[in-house]
Structures are given as C-alpha cells and as structure tokens.
Design a protein around this motif. Sequence first.
Motif, PDB file in Angstrom:
ATOM      1  N   SER A 196      40.823  36.724  27.306  1.00  0.00           N
ATOM      2  CA  SER A 196      41.494  35.707  28.120  1.00  0.00           C
ATOM      3  C   SER A 196      42.269  36.357  29.262  1.00  0.00           C
ATOM      4  CB  SER A 196      42.450  34.892  27.238  1.00  0.00           C
ATOM      5  OG  SER A 196      43.235  34.018  28.012  1.00  0.00           O
ATOM      6  N   LYS A 197      41.959  35.941  30.482  1.00  0.00           N
ATOM      7  CA  LYS A 197      42.676  36.370  31.685  1.00  0.00           C
ATOM      8  C   LYS A 197      42.668  37.891  31.863  1.00  0.00           C
ATOM      9  CE  LYS A 197      45.880  32.442  31.363  1.00  0.00           C
ATOM     10  NZ  LYS A 197      45.041  31.546  32.137  1.00  0.00           N
ATOM     11  N   ILE A 198      41.539  38.519  31.600  1.00  0.00           N
ATOM     12  CA  ILE A 198      41.479  39.984  31.669  1.00  0.00           C
ATOM     13  C   ILE A 198      40.898  40.507  32.982  1.00  0.00           C
ATOM     14  CG2 ILE A 198      41.366  40.275  29.168  1.00  0.00           C
ATOM     15  CD1 ILE A 198      38.329  40.753  29.492  1.00  0.00           C
ATOM     16  N   PHE A 199      40.378  39.621  33.849  1.00  0.00           N
ATOM     17  CA  PHE A 199      39.767  40.068  35.096  1.00  0.00           C
ATOM     18  C   PHE A 199      40.324  39.229  36.239  1.00  0.00           C
ATOM     19  CE2 PHE A 199      35.397  40.821  37.335  1.00  0.00           C
ATOM     20  CZ  PHE A 199      36.021  41.643  38.245  1.00  0.00           C
ATOM     21  N   MET A 200      41.317  39.789  36.925  1.00  0.00           N
ATOM     22  CA  MET A 200      41.982  39.105  38.039  1.00  0.00           C
ATOM     23  C   MET A 200      42.454  37.708  37.646  1.00  0.00           C
ATOM     24  SD  MET A 200      39.799  40.470  41.334  1.00  0.00           S
ATOM     25  CE  MET A 200      41.168  40.225  42.476  1.00  0.00           C
ATOM     26  N   GLY A 201      43.026  37.617  36.454  1.00  0.00           N
ATOM     27  CA  GLY A 201      43.596  36.361  35.980  1.00  0.00           C
ATOM     28  C   GLY A 201      42.599  35.388  35.390  1.00  0.00           C
ATOM     29  N   HIS A 202      41.344  35.800  35.281  1.00  0.00           N
ATOM     30  CA  HIS A 202      40.303  34.914  34.753  1.00  0.00           C
ATOM     31  C   HIS A 202      39.819  35.407  33.391  1.00  0.00           C
ATOM     32  CE1 HIS A 202      39.507  32.540  38.467  1.00  0.00           C
ATOM     33  NE2 HIS A 202      39.952  33.635  39.065  1.00  0.00           N
ATOM     34  N   ASP A 203      39.374  34.472  32.554  1.00  0.00           N
ATOM     35  CA  ASP A 203      38.683  34.844  31.329  1.00  0.00           C
ATOM     36  C   ASP A 203      37.406  35.589  31.717  1.00  0.00           C
ATOM     37  OD1 ASP A 203      40.671  33.391  30.168  1.00  0.00           O
ATOM     38  OD2 ASP A 203      39.384  31.760  29.462  1.00  0.00           O
ATOM     39  N   ALA A 204      37.060  36.613  30.953  1.00  0.00           N
ATOM     40  CA  ALA A 204      35.900  37.415  31.319  1.00  0.00           C
ATOM     41  C   ALA A 204      35.349  38.121  30.095  1.00  0.00           C
ATOM     42  CB  ALA A 204      36.280  38.433  32.393  1.00  0.00           C
TER      43      ALA A 204
END
Length: 213
Positions: A196-204
């Motif tokens: 959760s929120k691991i790539f520029m604030g996005h889930d990825a």
Amino acid sequence: MTLNFSWWIGEEMMGNTDKFEMIANIYDTSERVQIAKVSSDAIRECLFDTKSKKAIDFGCGTGLVGMDLLKDFNTMLFLDTSQNMINQIKQKISGSNIQNADTLCFDFEKDSLLDLHADYIFMAQVLLHISDVELVLSRLYEVLEESGHLLIVDFNKNEEIVSDIVHNGFDQIELTDIMTKIGYRNIRSKTFYTGSKIFMGHDASLFILDSQK
C-alpha cells in the motif's frame, strides 16, 4: 505476499545522483530496511550454488540488499553513482570487519567497465531511475561471466503514476523482449509482492526477473 507500510519513492527520490547524495545519511529508514529484506529474500530464492561466485549489488545505495546477501557469495562489489551512498556502505563494511566486499562509484549510463566481471548482478528498485534502460542492460550483459545471471527487482508498470523523473514501472513482457534482443536467455519473471502506497504514494507491486547470459 502483501505488506502495508508507507515506504514510497517520491519527488526527492529522483534518478538524479545529486538527490541521492543529499539523502545518503538518512536513507536507512525502517520502511526501506523492510522492503530491502523482502527484495533480498526474493533474490535469494533464485540463487543456486553461489558460495564461490562473485556478485555485484548494482545501484546499491547504502547496501541494504547486498549486505543481506553477503554470505551467499564469495565476494561482492557494491556499485553506485552516488559517492555519499558508497561512503555509507564503506562504513558498514569497516564497522563489521567484512572481508569479502568492496565498493565502486561509477555510472554505467556514462561509460562501460571492460575489466569488471561478475557471476551475478542484482539490482533492486534501480532500473526505474535509469533513463536509458537498454544501454545499461547491454553494458551489464558485457560485465556478466558466461552463463552469469542478472536479477532485477522493480515495480510493475503503474499507469496511475506520471513522472518526468522515474519510469512508472515496467511491463514484464516488454522488459523480457528488450533483454532477449540484447542476448539474455532463460528469462523468467513473476510478481512476488504488493504493498500500500509504496510507489510515489500509490499502491503497487514488485516483480523479480531472473536472466542469464
């Protein structure tokens, strides 16, 4: 595997060496240590009979992934474009009296090292910071010993992310096609982690790709 924490790559984490220079001494947050462990565990699952092999932690940062894999190899070279990051890993090596590791500050986007060779090269969350992906992968191919392995851990392509400073992840099939054209073979990849929120604030999600020269 699914974990939920707020580690993310934001504007301060550009593929710009100057930015990494500035954050080197505060880089090892608990969140980055945790995702590095997830990455090194995924890499270790791809290793076989490597105790006598030479490895390169490419784009090593402060060495979070490589330090966890030191015992799996005979020698390891920590390589990064940021001298301050290299200084951090040098302190870890000397502080722990590590005998089978060395460091190098070098930029493969600017030049190639013809006298550098390794059996294994791994790069964790590094490719997204590299502007000319094919060029660097081609130069790493030359560094690999015959039948050597390149292991890539990075984000799957995320269309929600729009950035001028990093790639928005990679399509595993497209990346495989690029690497096949270069000459890599026996290419296998899989998604192994979502957060959760691991790539520029996005889930990825993260994938691991194993390839061979």
